[in-house]
Design a protein around this motif. Structure first.
Motif, mmCIF file in Angstrom:
data_model
loop_
_atom_site.group_PDB
_atom_site.id
_atom_site.type_symbol
_atom_site.label_atom_id
_atom_site.label_comp_id
_atom_site.label_asym_id
_atom_site.label_seq_id
_atom_site.Cartn_x
_atom_site.Cartn_y
_atom_site.Cartn_z
ATOM 1 N N ALA A 28 -22.379 -22.033 -15.853
ATOM 2 C CA ALA A 28 -21.461 -21.250 -15.028
ATOM 3 C C ALA A 28 -21.556 -19.769 -15.367
ATOM 4 C CB ALA A 28 -20.040 -21.761 -15.204
ATOM 5 N N LEU A 74 -19.092 -19.701 -7.336
ATOM 6 C CA LEU A 74 -18.932 -20.967 -8.029
ATOM 7 C C LEU A 74 -17.773 -21.772 -7.456
ATOM 8 C CD1 LEU A 74 -19.306 -19.820 -11.752
ATOM 9 C CD2 LEU A 74 -21.074 -20.720 -10.238
ATOM 10 N N HIS A 118 -24.138 -29.470 -9.561
ATOM 11 C CA HIS A 118 -24.528 -29.758 -10.939
ATOM 12 C C HIS A 118 -23.526 -30.712 -11.573
ATOM 13 C CE1 HIS A 118 -27.521 -26.476 -10.926
ATOM 14 N NE2 HIS A 118 -26.666 -25.944 -10.064
ATOM 15 N N GLY A 166 -22.234 -26.926 -19.359
ATOM 16 C CA GLY A 166 -21.592 -26.496 -18.123
ATOM 17 C C GLY A 166 -21.078 -25.076 -18.182
ATOM 18 N N VAL A 201 -20.110 -26.935 -9.842
ATOM 19 C CA VAL A 201 -20.415 -27.298 -11.221
ATOM 20 C C VAL A 201 -19.244 -28.081 -11.801
ATOM 21 C CG1 VAL A 201 -21.025 -26.473 -13.526
ATOM 22 C CG2 VAL A 201 -21.779 -25.190 -11.511
ATOM 23 N N HIS A 241 -22.536 -22.702 -5.654
ATOM 24 C CA HIS A 241 -22.912 -23.832 -6.495
ATOM 25 C C HIS A 241 -21.646 -24.542 -6.943
ATOM 26 C CE1 HIS A 241 -26.820 -21.740 -6.998
ATOM 27 N NE2 HIS A 241 -26.069 -20.654 -7.168
ATOM 28 N N ALA A 243 -17.608 -27.179 -16.509
ATOM 29 C CA ALA A 243 -17.809 -25.762 -16.807
ATOM 30 C C ALA A 243 -16.927 -25.259 -17.933
ATOM 31 C CB ALA A 243 -17.565 -24.916 -15.553
#
Length: 230
Positions: free
Chosen positions: A18, A28, A75, A14, A6, A4, A9
């Motif tokens: 995470a 991540l 995201h 965020g 992000v 993913h 974060a």
């Protein structure tokens, strides 16, 4: 490996997102605005890929080359806000909000799209209630969020045949450092208990991610159950 990407974060929604994805054992890909923030994220999320990318710099965002071959989700959580009336809005603050809140997600989406198509994955745009209704002094921020909603709508229509899901989440005021800053700009006392929590928003995001492949939630608003009293 489920991966993913992000943004944002480092704090607020965020950071909670995470935390939860990392706790699930997922991989991540994180974007940090500075080397110092990147070092913090690397320590907090061992095994993650952390890249220094200033979302306020469209050139830096466009040059980002750290997208893996496959991404289960992307995201867009990072955001900035500077309240001002239209008459008093400074050009630099206006541009920063548009660049971070709208241009960066648009460019990152284009860069990540092939990786998300390969997994028939999901884009999540963490918008704001200001992306549905604009109030005085919120013109620049609301404009960026209204634009982000339109971008997500177009992406959803374009990618439906590819199996890519696109969800926009509209949280109302959330107990985050950004909200504390907003209260300072408004000259109001900050009381986190009045607002929804980042954990509540992340619960909704994870629900979106974990839907069966044949279902999608195009848009969802998350609001406090009890209206604020002041």
């Amino acid at each position: 490996m489920t991966s993913h990407l992000v943004t944002g974060a480092g704090s607020g929604i965020g950071a909670v997102l995470a935390d939860r994805l990392h706790a699930r054992g997922d991989h991540l890909v994180l974007l940090a605005r500075s080397p110092a923030r990147a070092a913090d994220l690397e320590a907090r999320y061992p095994g993650s890929d952390v890249h220094v990318v200033d979302l306020a710099d469209p050139g830096a965002v466009g040059a980002f080359d750290g997208v893996p071959d496959e991404l289960a989700s992307v995201h867009h959580v990072a955001g900035v806000v500077e309240l001002a009336t239209v008459a008093e809005q400074e050009d630099a603050a206006l541009r920063a909000q548009l660049d971070v809140n709208l241009v960066a997600p648009a460019v990152l989406t284009r860069l990540c799209l092939p990786a998300v198509r390969r997994t028939r994955g999901t884009f999540v745009f963490v918008n704001s209630s200001a992306g549905l209704s604009a109030s005085a002094s919120w013109s620049a921020y609301a404009a960026s969020k209204f634009g982000l909603r339109g971008f997500a709508d177009a992406l959803r229509a374009e990618e439906v045949e590819q199996g890519v899901r696109v969800t926009t989440v509209f949280p109302s005021r959330t107990a985050t450092p950004m909200q504390e800053k907003v209260h300072e700009q408004e000259g109001r006392t900050y009381d986190a208990s009045r607002w929804i929590t980042p954990e509540t928003v992340v619960d909704m995001i994870l629900h979106v991610l974990d839907l069966p492949g044949g279902a999608t939630i195009p848009e969802v608003s998350v609001r406090a159950a009890v209206p604020r009293t002041a």
